[in-house]
Structures are given as C-alpha cells and as structure tokens.
Design a protein around this motif. Structure first.
Motif, PDB file in Angstrom:
ATOM      1  N   ALA A 344     -42.705 -23.334  86.029  1.00 28.94           N
ATOM      2  CA  ALA A 344     -43.154 -22.231  86.950  1.00 28.94           C
ATOM      3  C   ALA A 344     -43.164 -22.764  88.489  1.00 28.94           C
ATOM      4  N   ARG A 345     -43.552 -23.764  88.847  1.00 29.82           N
ATOM      5  CA  ARG A 345     -43.636 -24.088  90.189  1.00 29.82           C
ATOM      6  C   ARG A 345     -42.086 -24.195  90.743  1.00 29.82           C
ATOM      7  N   THR A 346     -41.134 -24.736  90.030  1.00 26.72           N
ATOM      8  CA  THR A 346     -39.724 -24.741  90.621  1.00 26.72           C
ATOM      9  C   THR A 346     -39.116 -23.347  90.779  1.00 26.72           C
ATOM     10  N   ASP A 384     -48.402 -15.827  86.078  1.00 23.19           N
ATOM     11  CA  ASP A 384     -49.472 -16.779  86.101  1.00 23.19           C
ATOM     12  C   ASP A 384     -49.320 -17.599  87.440  1.00 23.19           C
ATOM     13  N   ALA A 385     -48.078 -18.257  87.594  1.00 24.96           N
ATOM     14  CA  ALA A 385     -47.924 -18.997  88.969  1.00 24.96           C
ATOM     15  C   ALA A 385     -47.745 -17.925  90.060  1.00 24.96           C
ATOM     16  N   TRP A 386     -47.334 -17.004  89.831  1.00 23.84           N
ATOM     17  CA  TRP A 386     -46.879 -16.009  90.919  1.00 23.84           C
ATOM     18  C   TRP A 386     -48.602 -15.646  91.427  1.00 23.84           C
ATOM     19  N   ARG A 387     -49.299 -15.092  90.500  1.00 26.31           N
ATOM     20  CA  ARG A 387     -50.607 -14.645  90.963  1.00 26.31           C
ATOM     21  C   ARG A 387     -51.346 -15.682  91.591  1.00 26.31           C
ATOM     22  N   GLN A 388     -51.126 -16.983  91.325  1.00 29.29           N
ATOM     23  CA  GLN A 388     -51.992 -18.124  91.794  1.00 29.29           C
ATOM     24  C   GLN A 388     -51.259 -18.692  93.172  1.00 29.29           C
ATOM     25  N   GLY A 389     -50.735 -17.839  93.737  1.00 29.09           N
ATOM     26  CA  GLY A 389     -50.266 -18.193  95.210  1.00 29.09           C
ATOM     27  C   GLY A 389     -48.528 -18.158  95.367  1.00 29.09           C
TER      28      GLY A 389
END
Length: 392
Positions: A344-346, A384-389
């Motif tokens: 998700a980070r990548t 989830d990752a998009w929502r967290q920043g």
C-alpha cells in the motif's frame, strides 16, 4: 460500519471491467462485481464505474447499463456509472433512455460516461472506413521516447493501428454495427444526448422529441478519452468533466489532460476543469506478493494487443509458464511498466506522483488479479492507506 468516504482532498474511485479469471465463468464474474461494489462502498470509494467491452472471453462487461443497475441496486451511497458507453455502437436516444431509466430507479447516483470507441463517421458495414482513433500530433508522439516526469513514467505512445487492422477487429465491427447505418459525428451525438436530457431537443426540421425516461434525469455527464484529440476537445469546449486513461494509454496522458484544459470553457456544470485520471493498480501485503498477484497482467494485455481479445485472466502459475519473446515484451511494455504494483505504501506513493503530475481532481483505480479475494483486498488495503494520509 462503512468507512468514511475517500473524498478529501482527492477521492478514489473504482473502474471495473468485470474480469473473468481462468477457470471461472461470466456468472461468477458478475457476482464478484456486485460483491466488490459493496466492499468498495464500505471502504469509502467515491464512484464505481463499469467498462464496455465486446467479444472478449476475459471480460463480462458487454452490457454496462444492465450491470450498473445490478451494482446500484446492491449499494446505497456510491455513485455508479459507465466508463464508457461506446457511442459508435449506440444512438443518442438509446443511451438517454437506458440511463434515464437507471436514474429513475436510483436517483442522483448515476454517472454517464461517454467514449468515442466504435466511431468511424462512415457506413457501418464490414471494415469499410475503419480508422485509427484520433491521436493528436501522432507523428511527433510516435517518435517520442519514454521519459520520467517527476517520478511518473511516460512511455512512448502505443499505436493501435495493427490491432485495428486485425481480423478480430473486423468481426467485432461487423457484429456490433448494422449494415449501411451511419454514425453521427461524435460531437453531434454528445450534443444530442445533452439536448435530450435537458428536454430541448429539436430535429433539423424543428420537431421536438422527448425521452421518457431520460428527460430531466439527474445524471452526471462525463467524457472519457485517451489522447489530446476529439474527446478532450469535446469535453473542454462543453464544460464537462473529463476522465483521462493513463491505464490504457500512459504515453499520451500529459497531452490528453492538457488538451482538455486548453479547450475548457465554463458551463452550467463546471466553472473550472475537472479531471479524473485512471491507473492500473495491484496492492498486496508487501511488494513481492503484489508482484506475484499481478504477474498475469502482461499476458492478459498481450492477448488484447495481438488481436485475440482479452483472455481469461491468468493465474500466477499460468503466467510463470509463458515463454516471452522480446517482441512480446515490447508489445506490452508501456502497460506493464506503468502498472502500480506493491505494498500500500509503494502504490500510494506512485498514485501521489501521478496525481501531482496530472493535477488530477480524482483518481480512478482499476485492479485485476486472478483470485477475487486478492482483488478485494487490494482495494481495501489501498483505501486504508489513502485515508491515513495518502491523499495529502
């Protein structure tokens, strides 16, 4: 409980081709689309768009209006629409009546995306008059080499001429189009659709026509395009929102969005340009797992570009067994190299760069994996990752 919408500051939406995986059936693909739509809504995605493709064993999205109805009926908040209706195969009235019916059933939630596919401006018989879709500045673009722009790969543009001259394309046109019929010019069709929706349609002789259902429908009208040609100009000149296809034609994305913005004129719908940019994405728990899940993508794209039509999406094992030639790799390189694959980070970092380079107002995510559970999980991990920043 549903998650908060992924709407600030850059919404994420879903593009679904209703893929058929190897070993599965179209019925399973449709059932999985309905489930994915429910899960996407719960994860906070803004829109759920369905593609239109024909005569391909690997996708079951040949009747998008029907599938839009299934998805809208199975969900409650998410906007649902087409990406895009191939206007060369439809009349303006049939489109307005179909989507007017959808709006009557699911008011205020339906998007009508329009595309030029199938347009030739000549008799709809055999392959006579078949033309390569507009590609603004085709000669300069064809000579352009791949380059990186602020961390985003812009590959050399792919020419579809060989594909459009294939026997597969000829059969497709013959089956989709009535002998002797003539498609109106694309701008004319878009204007007819707008007039029928607004209730002010008049024929050349001044005769009124009223679409029921359709007239007065609360539809959000979009234009989709893959080049800086007619679609971008039509959207801009009419002040409509525009979706640009990085996932289909990554080599032309920058000229496509720029052509739209250059042509834009404020309208009742928009006071400023509004751009959605699509991206092909696979998210896994880590980069290595994601690459394995995405491994069938190149083989799937190859089937399309060799004129066979999309094959059922291969499993990682099936993909590993394929022997690639250099010609094969070159044929699909632009699509494979621009697919965003990883943790998700990548992927979030890749999407942030794409958004920045294109100045996109929204991002449209398309994901295909062999296993349905992996596909659902990819969308959920990204949300989830998009929502967290990630959207910052």
């Amino acid at each position: 409980m549903p998650s908060a919408p992924l709407s600030s500051p850059v919404p994420l939406s879903v593009l679904d081709l209703v893929p058929v995986s190897s070993g599965s059936t179209p019925r399973q693909a449709l059932e999985r689309t309905v489930e994915l739509a429910r899960r996407a809504e719960a994860a906070g995605y803004h829109r759920y768009w369905l593609a239109e493709h024909h005569l391909a064993r690997g996708v079951a999205s040949s009747a998008p209006a029907l599938v839009i109805g299934l998805v809208a009926g199975a969900t409650g908040r998410i906007r649902v629409g087409s990406a895009a209706v191939q206007l060369g195969h439809h009349t303006a009235l049939s489109v307005v009546e179909q989507f007017g019916t959808l709006d009557a059933l699911y008011p205020g939630r339906i998007d009508l995306g329009l595309g030029r596919s199938g347009h030739r401006g000549s008799p709809r018989a055999g392959t006579a008059g078949a033309a390569v879709p507009e590609r603004a500045g085709e000669a300069p673009s064809a000579a352009r080499e791949a380059r990186w722009v602020d961390g985003v790969l812009i590959p050399a543009p792919f020419s579809p001429r060989g594909l459009l001259e294939s026997p597969y394309f000829a059969v497709q046109q013959a089956l989709l189009q009535l002998p002797g019929a003539v498609s109106p010019a694309y701008p004319e069709q878009v204007d007819e659709i707008r007039a029928l929706l607004a209730g002010d349609y008049r024929s050349a002789g001044g005769v009124e026509a009223h679409a029921v259902p359709g007239e007065g429908a609360d539809l959000q009208l979009w234009v989709l395009g893959s080049s800086g040609g007619e679609s971008a100009r039509v959207a801009g000149e009419r002040g409509l929102p525009f979706a640009a296809n990085y996932h289909v034609s990554p080599g032309t994305i920058l000229e496509t969005v720029q052509a739209y913005r250059d042509a834009f004129r404020p309208s009742a719908e928009l006071t400023r340009p509004h751009v959605v940019v699509s991206a092909d994405v696979v998210v896994g728990p880590d980069d290595g797992t994601a690459r394995r899940l995405a491994s069938g993508y190149g083989l799937w794209v190859r089937s399309i570009r060799t004129g066979r039509g999309a094959i059922p999406f291969p499993s990682p094992r099936e993909a590993a067994g394929h022997r690639w030639t250099e010609a094969d790799r070159a044929l699909v390189a632009d699509r494979v190299d621009t697919q965003l694959v990883g943790s998700a980070r990548t992927v979030v970092e890749g999407l942030r760069r794409l958004r920045a380079v294109t100045d996109a107002d929204e991002l449209l995510i398309t994901t295909i994996t062999h296993d349905h559970a992996d596909r659902v999980r990819s969308y959920e991990l990204l949300a989830d990752a998009w929502r967290q920043g990630g959207a910052a």
